[in-house]
Scaffold this active site. Structure first.
Site, short mmCIF file in Angstrom:
data_model
loop_
_atom_site.label_atom_id
_atom_site.label_comp_id
_atom_site.label_asym_id
_atom_site.label_seq_id
_atom_site.Cartn_x
_atom_site.Cartn_y
_atom_site.Cartn_z
N GLY A 120 5.48 2.71 -0.31
CA GLY A 120 6.05 3.63 -1.00
C GLY A 120 4.99 3.74 -2.47
CB SER A 147 -0.85 0.14 1.56
OG SER A 147 -0.29 0.10 2.31
CE LYS A 148 -2.86 6.74 -2.61
NZ LYS A 148 -3.84 6.63 -1.83
NE ARG A 149 0.51 0.23 6.22
CZ ARG A 149 1.28 -0.78 6.68
NH1 ARG A 149 2.53 -1.05 6.88
NH2 ARG A 149 1.02 -2.03 6.81
#
Ligand code: GLU
Length: 462
Positions: A242, A238-240
């Site tokens: 990268g 997920s976004k966290r």
């Protein structure tokens, strides 16, 4: 039999790196078998689907080189077919109208929970008689109460589902719109999809889809569910962890060949090999070698592959993308391909190239302070003046002659070449890093080089 695979994204956001890999596997499987790869835009969620998102997905696939056969099919345009299929199921007794209100369903689930049961629709409308004409209803699929549905998956092997666990699925909403499972079955059948390659997050839908195929008298396709991509910590990517959107990778300077190579290896392997051209991937790829477990995203490996492809590219192939990220007019400066050639070795991605190329087209008006402090001493300007005077008289402006000139000026004053080369570099680029000074000055041209040195004296004075 011609193999036909598809990619069926919902245009409600970006092209996710996981979606891109699913598309790649589906594309590779079709291309490997000389089959067809088609696109279906699943835009049935009218609220969340946008034309921009569709465009982003198409651009992303194009950038990766995943070409599709024929025109994309827009699922919303096929609603008539979906409704007809639901009616066929109702006529055959495989589906029924459900008039349960929200309150009734909530109460039913509450009772089930109180009895310690897993909440599921209990099928009470299977036998409910016709209500008044205007009573709202959904259409539910009457799923079998007993037995098992087996998904024979090319990646995961046989996965058995107990039919009793599957409740009667809504196939048409109260507004008459089809739900995902109905639409996907009707469309995959109509598009003659032989192999459905998709993320394993859809595995739980598959027994329902198989039941729908059977009830509609259709042969289910072969399924291949690809395990998800996890971040280094083992959680779903997920976004966290990268960047997740394909556009972000493009903006960050990754080459499509590197992303394709990396994504192919993420879950698929062929011995210990890491580097595969697209042609090799098409030759070698098979779903049989896709791993059953989630693959871990490895930024370092992607970066390594990217540098590999960057170093092995012809500068001319990189010109468009460097120009796009550079975003400045390069027509009055040195040939961009030549500039790229000088920077390629020392760059890891297209952003490095664009940043490294910038000063060739935009003269600096400020200089990195630390570098100035370190490299400008009392004897620097006299040395630069001597260089400028000799450079003006130089018959030929080439890396070899520039190198010889710098060496001569420095020798005559008894200093090493860095004493002159570094101040020149700072004056022409604004900072202490550039490709070798002789090649850099040759590319920049004599007039521009000498102007920048002269302007530097004024700029530094203020
Ligand atoms: N539209 C679905 C998705 O984006 C497609 C699922 C499928 O491939 O069947 O997840």
């Amino acid at each position: 039999m011609t193999i036909r695979t598809r990619f069926a994204p919902s245009p409600t956001g970006m092209l996710h790196i996981g979606g891109a890999r699913t598309a790649l596997f589906s594309w590779l499987y079709a291309r490997h078998h000389g089959g067809e790869f088609v696109l279906r835009i699943e835009d049935t969620d009218r609220q969340r689907s946008t034309d921009e998102a569709t465009q982003v997905i198409l651009d992303g696939l194009q950038w990766l080189g995943l070409d599709w056969d024929g025109e994309p099919v827009f699922q919303a345009s096929r609603q008539g077919e979906h409704v007809r299929a639901a009616e066929q199921l109702m006529d055959a007794g495989h589906a029924y109208r459900c008039y349960c209100t929200r309150e009734e369903l909530d109460a039913m689930r509450e009772e089930q929970r109180a009895r310690g049961e897993k909440p599921k629709y209990d099928g009470r409308c299977r036998h409910r008689s016709q209500q008044s004409e205007d009573a709202p209803f959904v259409v539910r699929f009457r799923s079998p109460d007993t037995g098992e549905t087996v998904v024979r998956d090319m990646v995961l092997g046989d996965v058995e589902f107990n039919n009793a666990e599957l409740d009667d699925l809504i196939i048409l909403r109260s507004d008459g719109s089809p739900t995902y499972n109905l639409a996907v079955v009707v469309d995959d059948a109509a598009m003659q999809i032989t192999h459905v390659v998709r993320g394993s997050d859809h595995l739980n839908n598959t027994p329902r889809q198989i039941q729908l195929y059977q009830a509609l008298g259709l042969t289910p396709p072969v399924f291949a569910h690809i395990p998800l991509i996890h971040g280094p910590d083992g959680a779903k990517m997920s976004k966290r962890h990268g960047a997740v959107a394909i556009t972000e990778y493009r903006q960050a300077g990754y080459l499509p060949q590197a992303v394709v190579n990396y994504l192919a290896r993420l879950g698929w392997s062929h011995g210990d090999d890491e580097v595969f051209s697209v042609q090799q991937l098409i030759e070698l790829f098979d779903l049989a070698q896709v791993g059953k477990t989630a693959a871990r995203f490895d930024q370092q490996k992607l970066d390594w592959l990217n540098a590999h492809y960057l170093h092995h590219s012809e500068p001319a192939e990189l010109v468009d993308e460097v120009a796009r990220l550079l975003g400045v007019d390069t027509s009055n400066g040195p040939d961009l391909a030549a500039v790229i050639g000088s920077l390629q070795e020392r760059s890891k991605n297209i952003v490095d190239l664009a940043e490294g190329a910038r000063f060739f087209y935009i003269a600096p008006c400020a200089y990195v302070e630390k570098a100035v402090k370190k490299n400008f001493k009392d004897d620097t300007w006299p040395l630069l003046d001597a260089f400028v005077a000799a450079a003006e008289a130089l018959p030929e402006w080439s890396p070899v002659s520039i190198h010889a000139l710098i060496s001569k000026v420095c020798e005559s004053r008894g200093v090493n070449m860095g004493k002159l080369a570094q101040p020149i570099r700072i004056l022409i680029s604004g900072g202490p890093v550039s490709p070798p000074i002789d090649a850099t000055l040759a590319l920049l041209g004599r007039d521009e080089t000498l102007n920048r040195i002269r302007d530097g004296r004024t700029n530094m004075a203020v």
